[in-house]
Design a protein around this motif. Structure first.
Motif, PDB file in Angstrom:
ATOM      1  N   ALA A  93       0.833  -1.203   0.000  1.00 37.18           N
ATOM      2  CA  ALA A  93       0.000   0.000   0.000  1.00 37.18           C
ATOM      3  C   ALA A  93       0.869   1.254   0.000  1.00 37.18           C
ATOM      4  CB  ALA A  93      -0.930  -0.002   1.208  1.00 37.18           C
ATOM      5  N   ALA A  94       1.967   1.230   0.751  1.00 43.50           N
ATOM      6  CA  ALA A  94       2.893   2.364   0.776  1.00 43.50           C
ATOM      7  C   ALA A  94       3.539   2.560  -0.594  1.00 43.50           C
ATOM      8  CB  ALA A  94       3.958   2.140   1.841  1.00 43.50           C
ATOM      9  N   ALA A  95       3.874   1.459  -1.266  1.00 46.95           N
ATOM     10  CA  ALA A  95       4.483   1.552  -2.591  1.00 46.95           C
ATOM     11  C   ALA A  95       3.509   2.155  -3.604  1.00 46.95           C
ATOM     12  CB  ALA A  95       4.934   0.167  -3.056  1.00 46.95           C
ATOM     13  N   GLU A  96       2.231   1.822  -3.476  1.00 48.49           N
ATOM     14  CA  GLU A  96       1.241   2.398  -4.382  1.00 48.49           C
ATOM     15  C   GLU A  96       1.104   3.902  -4.168  1.00 48.49           C
ATOM     16  OE1 GLU A  96      -2.425   0.335  -3.965  1.00 48.49           O
ATOM     17  OE2 GLU A  96      -1.636  -1.591  -4.673  1.00 48.49           O
ATOM     18  N   LEU A  97       1.236   4.331  -2.923  1.00 45.66           N
ATOM     19  CA  LEU A  97       1.111   5.753  -2.614  1.00 45.66           C
ATOM     20  C   LEU A  97       2.361   6.541  -2.976  1.00 45.66           C
ATOM     21  CD1 LEU A  97      -0.625   5.775   0.887  1.00 45.66           C
ATOM     22  CD2 LEU A  97      -1.527   6.791  -1.204  1.00 45.66           C
ATOM     23  N   TRP A  98       3.520   6.006  -2.656  1.00 46.22           N
ATOM     24  CA  TRP A  98       4.747   6.790  -2.718  1.00 46.22           C
ATOM     25  C   TRP A  98       5.798   6.221  -3.658  1.00 46.22           C
ATOM     26  CZ3 TRP A  98       3.742   5.766   2.946  1.00 46.22           C
ATOM     27  CH2 TRP A  98       2.797   6.669   3.447  1.00 46.22           C
ATOM     28  N   GLY A  99       5.456   5.171  -4.420  1.00 43.63           N
ATOM     29  CA  GLY A  99       6.398   4.630  -5.388  1.00 43.63           C
ATOM     30  C   GLY A  99       7.411   3.680  -4.769  1.00 43.63           C
ATOM     31  N   GLY A 100       8.220   3.094  -5.621  1.00 39.44           N
ATOM     32  CA  GLY A 100       9.251   2.164  -5.160  1.00 39.44           C
ATOM     33  C   GLY A 100       8.864   0.719  -5.396  1.00 39.44           C
ATOM     34  N   GLU A 101       9.852  -0.173  -5.260  1.00 38.37           N
ATOM     35  CA  GLU A 101       9.665  -1.598  -5.477  1.00 38.37           C
ATOM     36  C   GLU A 101       9.643  -2.342  -4.142  1.00 38.37           C
ATOM     37  OE1 GLU A 101       9.078  -2.974  -8.393  1.00 38.37           O
ATOM     38  OE2 GLU A 101       9.235  -1.020  -9.410  1.00 38.37           O
ATOM     39  N   VAL A 102       8.625  -3.153  -3.963  1.00 39.04           N
ATOM     40  CA  VAL A 102       8.499  -3.945  -2.731  1.00 39.04           C
ATOM     41  C   VAL A 102       9.459  -5.126  -2.782  1.00 39.04           C
ATOM     42  CG1 VAL A 102       6.924  -5.342  -1.344  1.00 39.04           C
ATOM     43  CG2 VAL A 102       6.089  -3.247  -2.454  1.00 39.04           C
ATOM     44  N   GLU A 103      10.123  -5.365  -1.661  1.00 41.76           N
ATOM     45  CA  GLU A 103      11.061  -6.490  -1.596  1.00 41.76           C
ATOM     46  C   GLU A 103      11.105  -7.049  -0.184  1.00 41.76           C
ATOM     47  OE1 GLU A 103      14.982  -5.096  -2.487  1.00 41.76           O
ATOM     48  OE2 GLU A 103      14.844  -3.382  -1.131  1.00 41.76           O
ATOM     49  N   GLN A 104      11.497  -8.305  -0.082  1.00 41.57           N
ATOM     50  CA  GLN A 104      11.740  -8.886   1.241  1.00 41.57           C
ATOM     51  C   GLN A 104      13.110  -8.450   1.718  1.00 41.57           C
ATOM     52  OE1 GLN A 104      10.711 -13.217   0.944  1.00 41.57           O
ATOM     53  NE2 GLN A 104       9.410 -12.699   2.690  1.00 41.57           N
ATOM     54  N   TRP A 105      13.229  -8.345   3.032  1.00 39.40           N
ATOM     55  CA  TRP A 105      14.444  -7.774   3.610  1.00 39.40           C
ATOM     56  C   TRP A 105      14.600  -8.305   5.024  1.00 39.40           C
ATOM     57  CZ3 TRP A 105      13.599  -4.078   7.673  1.00 39.40           C
ATOM     58  CH2 TRP A 105      14.762  -3.497   8.185  1.00 39.40           C
ATOM     59  N   THR A 106      15.828  -8.630   5.382  1.00 41.06           N
ATOM     60  CA  THR A 106      16.113  -9.111   6.730  1.00 41.06           C
ATOM     61  C   THR A 106      17.028  -8.112   7.429  1.00 41.06           C
ATOM     62  OG1 THR A 106      15.960 -11.408   6.011  1.00 41.06           O
ATOM     63  CG2 THR A 106      17.054 -10.998   8.109  1.00 41.06           C
ATOM     64  N   PRO A 107      16.583  -7.498   8.533  1.00 33.92           N
ATOM     65  CA  PRO A 107      17.419  -6.521   9.234  1.00 33.92           C
ATOM     66  C   PRO A 107      18.711  -7.155   9.734  1.00 33.92           C
ATOM     67  CG  PRO A 107      15.141  -6.462  10.016  1.00 33.92           C
ATOM     68  CD  PRO A 107      15.280  -7.691   9.174  1.00 33.92           C
ATOM     69  N   LEU A 108      19.718  -6.298   9.963  1.00 31.27           N
ATOM     70  CA  LEU A 108      20.968  -6.772  10.537  1.00 31.27           C
ATOM     71  C   LEU A 108      20.712  -7.354  11.924  1.00 31.27           C
ATOM     72  CD1 LEU A 108      23.403  -3.861   9.591  1.00 31.27           C
ATOM     73  CD2 LEU A 108      23.227  -6.115   8.507  1.00 31.27           C
ATOM     74  N   ASN A 109      21.461  -8.371  12.277  1.00 32.00           N
ATOM     75  CA  ASN A 109      21.362  -9.035  13.574  1.00 32.00           C
ATOM     76  C   ASN A 109      19.988  -9.650  13.804  1.00 32.00           C
ATOM     77  OD1 ASN A 109      24.028  -8.126  14.211  1.00 32.00           O
ATOM     78  ND2 ASN A 109      23.174  -6.145  14.824  1.00 32.00           N
ATOM     79  N   SER A 110      19.343 -10.047  12.715  1.00 30.67           N
ATOM     80  CA  SER A 110      18.037 -10.691  12.821  1.00 30.67           C
ATOM     81  C   SER A 110      17.941 -11.772  11.746  1.00 30.67           C
ATOM     82  CB  SER A 110      16.908  -9.676  12.646  1.00 30.67           C
ATOM     83  OG  SER A 110      15.648 -10.324  12.616  1.00 30.67           O
ATOM     84  N   ASN A 111      17.166 -12.799  12.031  1.00 30.93           N
ATOM     85  CA  ASN A 111      16.924 -13.830  11.031  1.00 30.93           C
ATOM     86  C   ASN A 111      15.446 -13.892  10.637  1.00 30.93           C
ATOM     87  OD1 ASN A 111      15.851 -14.890  13.343  1.00 30.93           O
ATOM     88  ND2 ASN A 111      17.187 -16.684  13.443  1.00 30.93           N
ATOM     89  N   ILE A 112      14.714 -12.841  10.990  1.00 30.88           N
ATOM     90  CA  ILE A 112      13.293 -12.771  10.663  1.00 30.88           C
ATOM     91  C   ILE A 112      13.109 -11.816   9.490  1.00 30.88           C
ATOM     92  CG2 ILE A 112      10.990 -12.184  11.494  1.00 30.88           C
ATOM     93  CD1 ILE A 112      11.925 -12.820  14.305  1.00 30.88           C
ATOM     94  N   ALA A 113      12.612 -12.333   8.380  1.00 28.07           N
ATOM     95  CA  ALA A 113      12.434 -11.521   7.179  1.00 28.07           C
ATOM     96  C   ALA A 113      11.250 -10.573   7.338  1.00 28.07           C
ATOM     97  CB  ALA A 113      12.230 -12.410   5.958  1.00 28.07           C
ATOM     98  N   GLN A 114      11.392  -9.377   6.781  1.00 36.33           N
ATOM     99  CA  GLN A 114      10.322  -8.392   6.736  1.00 36.33           C
ATOM    100  C   GLN A 114      10.133  -7.956   5.284  1.00 36.33           C
ATOM    101  OE1 GLN A 114      10.557  -5.148   9.578  1.00 36.33           O
ATOM    102  NE2 GLN A 114      11.764  -6.369  11.025  1.00 36.33           N
ATOM    103  N   TRP A 115       9.277  -6.951   5.115  1.00 36.10           N
ATOM    104  CA  TRP A 115       9.069  -6.350   3.806  1.00 36.10           C
ATOM    105  C   TRP A 115       9.469  -4.894   3.867  1.00 36.10           C
ATOM    106  CZ3 TRP A 115       7.486  -9.385  -0.237  1.00 36.10           C
ATOM    107  CH2 TRP A 115       6.978 -10.646   0.092  1.00 36.10           C
TER     108      TRP A 115
END
Length: 335
Positions: A46-68
């Motif tokens: 929904a944020a990408a539709e409003l403000w542009g950009g490409e959605v991707e999966q991403w895992t923060p540093l020092n974490s093994n839980i994937a986010q978007w």
């Protein structure tokens, strides 16, 4: 147990984060536009539709839980300050083992000692390299009214300059609203630079600005929620339009010229008149007049006689509808 639950502070769930940087592998990168991250793919899309950009999966540093996440194309986004105190500020030092220092500027809260950074480097401790001293950490909880869900989004910055500006802005708003009601704001990433010891340093600062309201309005007490959601009035939700009557069907069922006139007046009051409708109503009125004339001729008399209620038939008229109706009803008038 029940009485304890009453003392639990109510707060909305956190939907995600608003960031001014991202990571590429293990390398941090500053961003000139907002980076939106969340565990919810729906919110990020929904944020990408409003403000542009490409959605991707991403895992923060020092974490093994994937986010978007989405690295948007927007440097400014609309938000709402929510009731309560939305701002949390500390000077913090983090490592892989977690938070090592959390200081309110006077006392380091974990060790209960006087500010360690100021004691070691003086009042300009914030000019020291990152990692050597605490970072001014500000966490600002806002609502994004154009995204799904009623939860909060946390904007976080480690900018010393943003920390003082955010604090001043929020303190003024809270003084005016007493922490009640919503306040519309814009979160804007502003590029800045300072010259220190002959060197120019460029960095982004998140600026919080009132949106669509004046300081007088923002400080006059809690504003209506409808005003906070739409301060400019340009997004007012239009009232649901009533179904357009089938005027042609109403005219076809008319028994008298006066009945057709009633259809005309209703359409005119509703703003639905046009050349095509006026022509159709005029035609129907002529048909009814012709039918009335034929009935009168068949009876051998044109004399009007009252009905059982003592009323005279209304369909017998002397003038055709094209001359007896208002001028705006003439065919081709554009009414």
């Amino acid at each position: 147990m029940g009485s304890r639950l009453l003392n639990i502070q109510r707060r909305a769930a956190e939907h995600g984060r608003l960031r001014t940087g991202y990571t590429q592998g293990n390398r941090p990168v500053r961003s000139a536009t907002w980076v939106v991250t969340s565990h919810s793919e729906e919110h990020v899309r929904a944020a990408a539709e409003l403000w542009g950009g490409e959605v991707e999966q991403w895992t923060p540093l020092n974490s093994n839980i994937a986010q978007w996440r989405v690295i948007t194309k927007a440097s400014s986004i609309e938000a709402l300050i929510t009731p309560g105190d939305p701002l949390n500020q500390y000077n913090e030092m983090w490592s892989a083992g977690g938070c090592q220092r959390r200081c309110d500027g006077e006392t380091e809260l974990l060790s209960r000692q006087a500010c360690l950074c100021a004691r070691q480097f003086g009042e300009d401790w914030h000019t020291q390299p990152k990692g050597r001293v605490c970072s001014a950490t500000s966490r600002f909880n806002v609502m994004l009214p154009d995204l799904s869900g009623m939860g909060m989004w946390r904007a976080e910055t480690h900018s010393f300059y943003a920390a003082s500006e955010w604090g001043g802005m929020v303190d003024m708003v809270l003084a005016g609203t007493d922490g009640k009601g919503f306040v519309p704001v814009t979160l804007r990433i502003e590029p800045r630079q300072v010259v220190r010891e002959g060197k120019t340093k460029k960095f982004p600062v998140v600026v919080v600005e009132l949106r669509g309201v004046t300081p007088r309005q923002a400080l006059a007490g809690p504003m209506p929620t409808a005003m906070a959601l739409d301060p400019s009035g340009t997004r007012a939700v239009a009232a649901l339009e009533a179904p357009r009557p089938d005027y042609l069907a109403l005219a076809a069922g008319a028994l008298t010229v006066d009945d057709v006139g009633d259809v005309y007046r209703d359409a005119n009051a509703a703003g639905h008149l046009n050349d095509e409708l006026v022509a159709a109503l005029s035609k129907r009125a002529e048909e009814l007049k012709t039918e009335a004339s034929k009935k009168a001729s068949a009876s051998g008399s044109t004399e009007q006689v009252p009905d059982e209620d003592g009323a005279y038939p209304a369909e017998v008229v002397d003038d055709p509808p094209s001359t007896s109706w208002p001028a705006v009803a003439q065919v081709g008038s554009g009414a």
